[in-house]
Motif scaffolding. Structure first.
Motif, PDB file in Angstrom:
ATOM      1  N   SER A   1       0.834  -1.197   0.000  1.00 37.20           N
ATOM      2  CA  SER A   1       0.000   0.000   0.000  1.00 37.20           C
ATOM      3  C   SER A   1       0.870   1.250   0.000  1.00 37.20           C
ATOM      4  N   ALA A   2       1.904   1.252   0.829  1.00 37.72           N
ATOM      5  CA  ALA A   2       2.813   2.395   0.899  1.00 37.72           C
ATOM      6  C   ALA A   2       3.505   2.630  -0.439  1.00 37.72           C
ATOM      7  N   ALA A   3       3.857   1.534  -1.124  1.00 35.95           N
ATOM      8  CA  ALA A   3       4.506   1.661  -2.431  1.00 35.95           C
ATOM      9  C   ALA A   3       3.563   2.298  -3.446  1.00 35.95           C
ATOM     10  N   PHE A   4       2.296   1.907  -3.424  1.00 37.04           N
ATOM     11  CA  PHE A   4       1.315   2.526  -4.322  1.00 37.04           C
ATOM     12  C   PHE A   4       1.141   4.008  -3.997  1.00 37.04           C
ATOM     13  N   LEU A   5       1.084   4.317  -2.706  1.00 40.42           N
ATOM     14  CA  LEU A   5       0.819   5.690  -2.292  1.00 40.42           C
ATOM     15  C   LEU A   5       1.989   6.631  -2.538  1.00 40.42           C
ATOM     16  N   GLU A   6       3.142   6.088  -2.866  1.00 37.36           N
ATOM     17  CA  GLU A   6       4.270   6.941  -3.220  1.00 37.36           C
ATOM     18  C   GLU A   6       4.000   7.712  -4.507  1.00 37.36           C
ATOM     19  N   PHE A   7       3.215   7.108  -5.408  1.00 36.55           N
ATOM     20  CA  PHE A   7       2.934   7.804  -6.672  1.00 36.55           C
ATOM     21  C   PHE A   7       1.449   8.069  -6.899  1.00 36.55           C
ATOM     22  N   ILE A   8       0.564   7.292  -6.263  1.00 39.03           N
ATOM     23  CA  ILE A   8      -0.859   7.567  -6.387  1.00 39.03           C
ATOM     24  C   ILE A   8      -1.238   8.589  -5.323  1.00 39.03           C
ATOM     25  N   ASN A   9      -1.511   9.800  -5.757  1.00 37.85           N
ATOM     26  CA  ASN A   9      -1.837  10.899  -4.857  1.00 37.85           C
ATOM     27  C   ASN A   9      -2.843  11.809  -5.557  1.00 37.85           C
ATOM     28  N   PRO A  10      -3.334  12.841  -4.884  1.00 34.76           N
ATOM     29  CA  PRO A  10      -4.378  13.678  -5.498  1.00 34.76           C
ATOM     30  C   PRO A  10      -4.006  14.322  -6.832  1.00 34.76           C
ATOM     31  N   SER A  11      -2.731  14.424  -7.164  1.00 32.97           N
ATOM     32  CA  SER A  11      -2.338  15.049  -8.436  1.00 32.97           C
ATOM     33  C   SER A  11      -1.977  14.023  -9.512  1.00 32.97           C
ATOM     34  N   TYR A  12      -2.113  12.742  -9.181  1.00 34.23           N
ATOM     35  CA  TYR A  12      -1.677  11.685 -10.106  1.00 34.23           C
ATOM     36  C   TYR A  12      -2.729  11.419 -11.182  1.00 34.23           C
ATOM     37  N   VAL A  13      -2.259  11.139 -12.395  1.00 32.40           N
ATOM     38  CA  VAL A  13      -3.131  10.700 -13.486  1.00 32.40           C
ATOM     39  C   VAL A  13      -2.691   9.293 -13.889  1.00 32.40           C
ATOM     40  N   MET A  14      -3.520   8.315 -13.601  1.00 30.71           N
ATOM     41  CA  MET A  14      -3.178   6.914 -13.869  1.00 30.71           C
ATOM     42  C   MET A  14      -3.493   6.553 -15.320  1.00 30.71           C
ATOM     43  N   PRO A  15      -2.525   6.006 -16.057  1.00 33.01           N
ATOM     44  CA  PRO A  15      -2.811   5.543 -17.420  1.00 33.01           C
ATOM     45  C   PRO A  15      -3.796   4.379 -17.374  1.00 33.01           C
ATOM     46  N   VAL A  16      -4.670   4.309 -18.347  1.00 31.18           N
ATOM     47  CA  VAL A  16      -5.693   3.271 -18.342  1.00 31.18           C
ATOM     48  C   VAL A  16      -5.081   1.882 -18.380  1.00 31.18           C
ATOM     49  N   LEU A  17      -3.924   1.724 -19.022  1.00 28.10           N
ATOM     50  CA  LEU A  17      -3.278   0.411 -19.056  1.00 28.10           C
ATOM     51  C   LEU A  17      -2.888  -0.041 -17.653  1.00 28.10           C
ATOM     52  N   MET A  18      -2.396   0.885 -16.837  1.00 31.04           N
ATOM     53  CA  MET A  18      -2.076   0.534 -15.453  1.00 31.04           C
ATOM     54  C   MET A  18      -3.340   0.191 -14.680  1.00 31.04           C
ATOM     55  N   PHE A  19      -4.387   0.984 -14.897  1.00 30.78           N
ATOM     56  CA  PHE A  19      -5.652   0.704 -14.234  1.00 30.78           C
ATOM     57  C   PHE A  19      -6.112  -0.718 -14.535  1.00 30.78           C
ATOM     58  N   ASN A  20      -6.024  -1.131 -15.783  1.00 29.23           N
ATOM     59  CA  ASN A  20      -6.437  -2.482 -16.164  1.00 29.23           C
ATOM     60  C   ASN A  20      -5.513  -3.543 -15.579  1.00 29.23           C
ATOM     61  N   GLU A  21      -4.217  -3.276 -15.559  1.00 30.13           N
ATOM     62  CA  GLU A  21      -3.255  -4.250 -15.033  1.00 30.13           C
ATOM     63  C   GLU A  21      -3.422  -4.470 -13.530  1.00 30.13           C
ATOM     64  N   LEU A  22      -3.864  -3.436 -12.827  1.00 30.08           N
ATOM     65  CA  LEU A  22      -4.025  -3.556 -11.379  1.00 30.08           C
ATOM     66  C   LEU A  22      -5.168  -4.488 -10.995  1.00 30.08           C
ATOM     67  N   GLU A  23      -6.001  -4.841 -11.954  1.00 31.51           N
ATOM     68  CA  GLU A  23      -7.070  -5.791 -11.631  1.00 31.51           C
ATOM     69  C   GLU A  23      -6.488  -7.127 -11.180  1.00 31.51           C
ATOM     70  N   ASP A  24      -5.412  -7.574 -11.821  1.00 32.95           N
ATOM     71  CA  ASP A  24      -4.799  -8.834 -11.426  1.00 32.95           C
ATOM     72  C   ASP A  24      -4.210  -8.745 -10.022  1.00 32.95           C
ATOM     73  N   THR A  25      -3.613  -7.596  -9.700  1.00 30.70           N
ATOM     74  CA  THR A  25      -3.074  -7.380  -8.353  1.00 30.70           C
ATOM     75  C   THR A  25      -4.185  -7.462  -7.317  1.00 30.70           C
ATOM     76  N   ASN A  26      -5.307  -6.837  -7.615  1.00 36.27           N
ATOM     77  CA  ASN A  26      -6.449  -6.862  -6.713  1.00 36.27           C
ATOM     78  C   ASN A  26      -6.995  -8.279  -6.563  1.00 36.27           C
ATOM     79  N   TYR A  27      -7.082  -8.998  -7.670  1.00 42.19           N
ATOM     80  CA  TYR A  27      -7.595 -10.370  -7.683  1.00 42.19           C
ATOM     81  C   TYR A  27      -6.736 -11.267  -6.791  1.00 42.19           C
ATOM     82  N   GLU A  28      -5.423 -11.109  -6.885  1.00 38.67           N
ATOM     83  CA  GLU A  28      -4.514 -11.891  -6.058  1.00 38.67           C
ATOM     84  C   GLU A  28      -4.723 -11.592  -4.577  1.00 38.67           C
TER      85      GLU A  28
END
Length: 263
Positions: free
Chosen positions: A218-245
């Motif tokens: 969680s801390a690793a994600f929060l290093e770059f995911i913050n209120p000013s971050y714009v997540m590329p849609v490819l990353m958004f889709n890839e994170l589904e597998d992380t969530n599933y695990e």
């Protein structure tokens, strides 16, 4: 990871404030119950019956009725700057989990109602502590309260210029909405088929180990995911597998926790 079912939708939608959407939490609990020892299964069924679908959101139901013995912070793990749990926080998810484990372990000294409440709380909070957005980390200001970031929008196979707002608290639960036809039983079946071979690996360690592992991620994600971050849609889709695990980890670890607690 290739799922055995087709994705049904790609939009981020609003979700209630729980670890994942309800059927996902049900799937976690249903799969866990399939991996209980005879002793653990007997005690769980004695107090909860053979279905846990009404137990996965036990604390949320109490909160909606203003009957919860805890504050809403009970769903969160509170970590210091070194990612160690704050053991003194009475409304911390890990602290409450450990207390409930002790009740189940010493169940002969407690009423049936107390044991039932402890089991239901364990099922509820084991989902919460495996969700990356349920970690409050000292020194990470945006982990202390709900926040939004942005992502690029994906539609009809093309990346659009417009931007969507995303809530950190509902990012991880949103993936369940891509499988709108799934029931809790289908989630359990899907997880068993896709990642059942990881049971031994995911079950290793203790409750504190699992919290530390998830908090570190969680801390690793929060290093770059913050209120000013714009997540590329490819990353958004890839994170589904992380969530599933994470859901599968929660299932096998819930089973491991109950099996080690109930001898």
């Amino acid at each position: 990871m290739k799922k055995i079912f087709l994705l049904l939708a790609f939009a981020l939608t609003a979700s209630v404030a729980n670890a994942w959407i309800r059927v996902c939490d049900e799937g976690v609990a249903i799969l866990a119950l399939k991996h209980l020892t005879p002793a653990a299964k007997s005690v769980v069924e004695q107090h909860l019956g053979t279905s846990v679908k009404d137990d996965v959101h036990y604390l949320y139901v109490l909160e909606s009725k203003k009957k919860s013995p805890y504050s809403k912070e009970v769903h969160f793990v509170h970590l210091d700057a070194n990612l160690n749990p704050h053991a003194a926080d009475e409304n911390d998810a890990l602290v409450v989990l450990e207390r409930c484990v002790d009740v189940v372990k010493t169940r002969d000294n407690h009423s049936a109602a107390e044991v039932k409440a402890a089991l239901r709380t364990i099922i509820n909070l084991m989902c919460d502590v495996h969700n990356f957005s349920y970690y409050r980390i000292e020194g990470v200001a945006h982990s202390q309260q709900p926040f939004k970031f942005k992502r690029t929008v994906y539609e009809y196979g093309k990346t659009k210029d417009d931007i969507a707002n995303v809530k950190w608290m509902t990012l991880w639960s949103s993936y369940g909405n891509r499988h709108r036809g799934f029931s809790g039983d289908l989630w359990a079946e899907d997880m068993a088929l896709c990642l059942g071979h990881k049971k031994a690996e995911y079950s290793q360690g203790s409750l504190c180990d699992w919290v530390k592992e998830t908090g570190t991620k969680s801390a690793a994600f929060l290093e770059f995911i913050n209120p000013s971050y714009v997540m590329p849609v490819l990353m958004f889709n890839e994170l589904e597998d992380t969530n599933y695990e994470q859901m599968v980890r929660a299932s096998f670890r819930l089973a491991a926790l109950l099996n080690s607690t109930i001898q």
